[in-house]
Design an enzyme around this catalytic site. Sequence first.
Site, PDB file in Angstrom:
ATOM      1  N   ALA A   1      -9.725  47.045 -76.695  1.00  0.00           N
ATOM      2  CA  ALA A   1      -9.507  47.163 -77.525  1.00  0.00           C
ATOM      3  C   ALA A   1     -10.780  48.439 -78.288  1.00  0.00           C
ATOM      4  O   ALA A   1     -11.445  48.324 -76.798  1.00  0.00           O
ATOM      5  CB  ALA A   1     -10.007  45.690 -79.034  1.00  0.00           C
TER       6      ALA A   1
ATOM      7  N   GLU B   1     -13.114  39.585 -72.635  1.00  0.00           N
ATOM      8  CA  GLU B   1     -14.040  39.741 -74.162  1.00  0.00           C
ATOM      9  C   GLU B   1     -14.950  39.219 -73.478  1.00  0.00           C
ATOM     10  O   GLU B   1     -15.771  39.130 -74.676  1.00  0.00           O
ATOM     11  CB  GLU B   1     -12.600  38.879 -74.664  1.00  0.00           C
ATOM     12  CG  GLU B   1     -11.975  40.151 -75.504  1.00  0.00           C
ATOM     13  CD  GLU B   1     -10.237  40.159 -74.602  1.00  0.00           C
ATOM     14  OE1 GLU B   1      -9.643  40.337 -74.812  1.00  0.00           O
ATOM     15  OE2 GLU B   1     -10.196  39.461 -73.217  1.00  0.00           O
TER      16      GLU B   1
END
Length: 295
Positions: free
Chosen positions: A101, A168
Amino acid sequence: MFRTLASRQFTRPVLAARANGALHARGAFRQVTTDTPAYKMILTETQGRVAIVTLNRPKALNALCSELFHEINDALLRFDNDSSIGAIVLTGSDRAFAAGADIKEMKDTEFIGNYKNNFLAHWTEQLGRMRKPVVAAVNGYALGGGCELAMMCDIIYAGEKAVFGQPEINLGTIPGAGGTQRLTRAVGKSKAMEMILTGSVNLDAMEAKTYGLVSAVFPPERLVEEAIKTAKKIAAKGAVSVQMAKEAVNQAYELNLSSGLHFERRLFQATFATKDQKEGMDAFAGKRKPNFVHE
């Protein structure tokens, strides 16, 4: 390779994409139609009944952002509603399918705003609603949201240098677009826990195939060609049966065995109301190739 561009406005983006490695030699005639929107972050093209959507943020290694997903969703919706398209290929560049992302876009957001606006929901909504099969062709990095995006697709093909991971946790957060759910179903609890909790254990292409995350591994230069070849095989089948089969397989993740078998049997019975079932069985009995009309 022969290529026609139906509008001059697409010439410059396509040539730039070729220079950045976003388009691959595919050995077939390609069309870019005049009604294709002027996307900034993706490229779209068609080969017969197959549509190809290519992520095109080369400087950011195809990092996923809201604008990119709006374009992906728009293109997928158009192709899902286009009766001339039977399957879609989703791919990136040689270096990265999508390296994660866009952290700069989300780093300063707050919980209340994210919760009220249902942040990331639009990243997954269109792929989750697709009736037509989507084949992911993954070269290079598929990390974080990139790995999640690949797992939203129905079939994943990987280039030999592909890398899958969910890092993440290294950013003080967790996967938010399906990583904890789809990865666990694909590779099992222990490996998913190891990958997600350490943020540093990734799968290379052959490991991903061994675990069942991807269907096949190809040399990078052949990857997109092979994905298109499979998409063309699917698109040549009866569209109604293809969509029913996809729906039935996906329900295997949602239903218990008894309910799933009942669901499958009802769809099987429903195929006998289609012209393609009659044509397919008549062709088999007559020892000829079927001519499906997608009805």
